[in-house]
Scaffold this active site. Structure first.
Site, PDB file in Angstrom:
ATOM      1  N   ASP A 201      -8.479  41.361 -20.556  1.00 37.56           N
ATOM      2  CA  ASP A 201      -7.902  41.461 -21.897  1.00 37.56           C
ATOM      3  C   ASP A 201      -8.847  42.107 -22.903  1.00 37.56           C
ATOM      4  O   ASP A 201      -8.441  43.001 -23.653  1.00 37.56           O
ATOM      5  CB  ASP A 201      -7.526  40.070 -22.412  1.00 37.56           C
ATOM      6  CG  ASP A 201      -6.173  39.602 -21.907  1.00 37.56           C
ATOM      7  OD1 ASP A 201      -5.465  40.395 -21.262  1.00 37.56           O
ATOM      8  OD2 ASP A 201      -5.822  38.428 -22.149  1.00 37.56           O
TER       9      ASP A 201
ATOM     10  N   ASP B 237      12.515  44.804 -37.754  1.00 38.61           N
ATOM     11  CA  ASP B 237      13.268  44.632 -36.525  1.00 38.61           C
ATOM     12  C   ASP B 237      13.351  45.988 -35.844  1.00 38.61           C
ATOM     13  O   ASP B 237      14.185  46.836 -36.203  1.00 38.61           O
ATOM     14  CB  ASP B 237      14.675  44.100 -36.834  1.00 38.61           C
ATOM     15  CG  ASP B 237      15.526  43.931 -35.578  1.00 38.61           C
ATOM     16  OD1 ASP B 237      14.979  44.095 -34.459  1.00 38.61           O
ATOM     17  OD2 ASP B 237      16.728  43.645 -35.718  1.00 38.61           O
ATOM     18  N   LEU B 238      12.494  46.206 -34.874  1.00 39.71           N
ATOM     19  CA  LEU B 238      12.419  47.511 -34.226  1.00 39.71           C
ATOM     20  C   LEU B 238      13.622  47.797 -33.334  1.00 39.71           C
ATOM     21  O   LEU B 238      13.833  48.954 -32.936  1.00 39.71           O
ATOM     22  CB  LEU B 238      11.135  47.600 -33.393  1.00 39.71           C
ATOM     23  CG  LEU B 238       9.821  47.524 -34.173  1.00 39.71           C
ATOM     24  CD1 LEU B 238       8.646  47.526 -33.209  1.00 39.71           C
ATOM     25  CD2 LEU B 238       9.706  48.673 -35.159  1.00 39.71           C
ATOM     26  N   LYS B 239      14.425  46.785 -33.022  1.00 41.13           N
ATOM     27  CA  LYS B 239      15.573  46.994 -32.149  1.00 41.13           C
ATOM     28  C   LYS B 239      16.763  47.600 -32.887  1.00 41.13           C
ATOM     29  O   LYS B 239      17.748  48.007 -32.263  1.00 41.13           O
ATOM     30  CB  LYS B 239      15.982  45.680 -31.482  1.00 41.13           C
ATOM     31  CG  LYS B 239      14.932  45.152 -30.504  1.00 41.13           C
ATOM     32  CD  LYS B 239      15.385  43.876 -29.828  1.00 41.13           C
ATOM     33  CE  LYS B 239      14.341  43.379 -28.835  1.00 41.13           C
ATOM     34  NZ  LYS B 239      14.744  42.130 -28.160  1.00 41.13           N
TER      35      LYS B 239
ATOM     36  N   GLY C 276       2.289  40.843 -15.894  1.00 39.60           N
ATOM     37  CA  GLY C 276       1.007  40.343 -15.409  1.00 39.60           C
ATOM     38  C   GLY C 276       0.173  39.820 -16.550  1.00 39.60           C
ATOM     39  O   GLY C 276       0.532  39.957 -17.723  1.00 39.60           O
ATOM     40  N   HIS C 277      -0.937  39.204 -16.200  1.00 39.08           N
ATOM     41  CA  HIS C 277      -1.920  38.762 -17.197  1.00 39.08           C
ATOM     42  C   HIS C 277      -3.310  39.104 -16.665  1.00 39.08           C
ATOM     43  O   HIS C 277      -3.468  39.557 -15.518  1.00 39.08           O
ATOM     44  CB  HIS C 277      -1.780  37.267 -17.481  1.00 39.08           C
ATOM     45  CG  HIS C 277      -0.654  36.941 -18.422  1.00 39.08           C
ATOM     46  ND1 HIS C 277      -0.652  37.358 -19.742  1.00 39.08           N
ATOM     47  CD2 HIS C 277       0.501  36.261 -18.231  1.00 39.08           C
ATOM     48  CE1 HIS C 277       0.457  36.937 -20.332  1.00 39.08           C
ATOM     49  NE2 HIS C 277       1.180  36.266 -19.441  1.00 39.08           N
ATOM     50  N   ASP C 278      -4.291  38.862 -17.496  1.00 41.12           N
ATOM     51  CA  ASP C 278      -5.688  39.210 -17.191  1.00 41.12           C
ATOM     52  C   ASP C 278      -6.070  38.871 -15.755  1.00 41.12           C
ATOM     53  O   ASP C 278      -6.635  39.701 -15.030  1.00 41.12           O
ATOM     54  CB  ASP C 278      -6.590  38.470 -18.183  1.00 41.12           C
ATOM     55  CG  ASP C 278      -8.077  38.675 -17.943  1.00 41.12           C
ATOM     56  OD1 ASP C 278      -8.586  38.258 -16.881  1.00 41.12           O
ATOM     57  OD2 ASP C 278      -8.741  39.241 -18.821  1.00 41.12           O
ATOM     58  N   ILE C 279      -5.766  37.667 -15.321  1.00 38.37           N
ATOM     59  CA  ILE C 279      -6.188  37.220 -13.991  1.00 38.37           C
ATOM     60  C   ILE C 279      -5.637  38.123 -12.892  1.00 38.37           C
ATOM     61  O   ILE C 279      -6.295  38.369 -11.875  1.00 38.37           O
ATOM     62  CB  ILE C 279      -5.774  35.746 -13.762  1.00 38.37           C
ATOM     63  CG1 ILE C 279      -6.459  35.181 -12.514  1.00 38.37           C
ATOM     64  CG2 ILE C 279      -4.268  35.597 -13.705  1.00 38.37           C
ATOM     65  CD1 ILE C 279      -6.278  33.677 -12.375  1.00 38.37           C
TER      66      ILE C 279
END
Length: 380
Positions: free
Chosen positions: A160, A64-66, A129-132
């Site tokens: 990606d 748990d990095l938080k 955002g994503h690849d598109i």
């Protein structure tokens, strides 16, 4: 096994390009330890671990990095790593207390690889955002598609994977090589928007020479030329033609018995040429055309589906695909004459293989207990 054998890579759980970069490094023999969340993140396309191919060849711990304890444990892992890969938005690792400044104080030779869509800086850096979206802004998406039609997203291969994960893995290996001389690590800012643009470098040269039109579907390589396109066959399947050079175009005409086609580069007669190629190729099935073109240099190939590609004789002859835990998938590439890569292990469950990884990374029994007390989860 593999040219990266002995290289220790710490990968923080992410989606898309970051795990693909980790897979590439693991395929080449790097010891990739995946820092997983204790539970699913809920990000990206939902998938179960057993068929998450990009996790192959890795081992896992959970953390748990938080929590402050989790960050402390992560820094202990960072102290033993040669490279780190993370795919969070800019600033997230800093807020967790695991940013580059802190990490490089802990390990001055660390290669700190950062994978984002928009980059670490710039007005869009903090946005989702994503690849598109990334390939759209890079000018690349605009180029895919036919004349007069909307752009067609080329899956998420350009942003990606080609312009993202592959560029990050390349950057990691370059920085590891430099660190052998300098003894110092550095930060890699790998952005999909940059990588997508880089993949299109050749076309920027064509544009400068006025040899490329920004009108989609009117150029040699974007379905504008009839001798570089896909055509339907009698069985409603497709074949791909790529006869760019004069001699290959001549071979294409010979095999098709179309010796009276218009001159290859007479654009005014391209519609006529396309019509005749289409009519001819629709006269036989795809497999019949494969037999016609057997042994030729006409730059012809059948358009195969995923499962057909795995079964093709050329793929089988090269062992281009492998079966890992009953999941058919591409084998590691490229190939090396001395340092073979072997078949990767299946994707790990959360925490699977972590105890063995810590031992291989030089943590003794007391150090492992300390990590467990900080919340590090692991299995044999």
């Amino acid at each position: 096994m593999g040219p990266l054998a002995g290289v220790k890579v710490l990968e923080f759980e992410a989606i898309g390009p970051a795990p693909f970069a980790g897979m590439l490094l693991a395929d080449m023999g790097a010891d990739v330890l995946l820092v997983d969340r204790p539970g699913s993140s809920g990000l990206g396309l939902k998938r179960e671990r057993w068929y998450d191919v990009m996790l192959r060849g890795k081992r896992s711990v959970t953390l748990d990095l938080k929590s402050s304890a989790g960050a402390e444990a992560a820094l202990q892992l960072i102290s033993r790593a040669d490279a780190l890969i993370e795919g969070f938005r800019p600033g997230v690792m800093e807020r967790l207390g695991l940013g580059p400044d802190v990490a490089l104080q802990k390990n001055q030779k660390l290669i700190y690889g950062r994978m984002t869509g928009w980059g670490q800086e710039g007005p869009l850096a903090p946005r989702a955002g994503h690849d598109i979206n990334y390939i759209a802004l890079a000018g690349v998406l605009h180029a895919f598609g036919r004349k007069g039609q909307a752009p067609v997203p080329p899956l998420n291969l350009v942003g990606d994977f080609g312009g993202g994960g592959m560029l990050l893995a390349f950057g990691v290996v370059c920085a590891l090589h430099e660190a052998q001389r300098s003894g110092r690590g550095q930060v890699i800012d790998a952005a999909m928007v940059d990588g997508a643009a880089l993949l299109a470098s050749m076309f920027h040269g064509f544009l400068a020479a006025q040899q490329w039109s920004e009108e989609r579907g009117t150029n040699i390589l974007d379905t504008g030329a009839p001798w570089y396109d896909v055509y339907q066959t009698a069985d409603r399947k497709y074949v791909a033609i790529g006869a760019i050079e004069d001699k290959f175009f001549a071979e294409l005409c010979s095999r098709l018995k179309l010796l009276d086609l218009p001159a290859q580069h007479d654009r005014s007669r391209w519609p006529e040429m396309r019509r005749r190629l289409s009519e001819t190729l629709k006269s036989r099935t795809r497999d019949e055309w494969c037999r016609v073109f057997e042994g030729s240099d006409a730059c012809f190939a059948p358009v195969l589906g995923w499962s057909e590609a795995r079964a093709h004789e050329h793929s089988r002859a090269r062992s281009a695909f492998c079966n890992i835990a009953n999941v058919e998938q591409p084998a590691p590439a490229p190939r090396f004459s001395r340092t073979g890569t072997g078949v990767p292990q299946p994707p790990p469950g959360r925490g699977q293989g972590g105890r063995g990884a810590l031992a291989d990374w030089g943590f003794d029994g007391g150090e492992v207990k300390r990590l467990e007390s900080l919340g590090l989860g692991m299995k044999e």
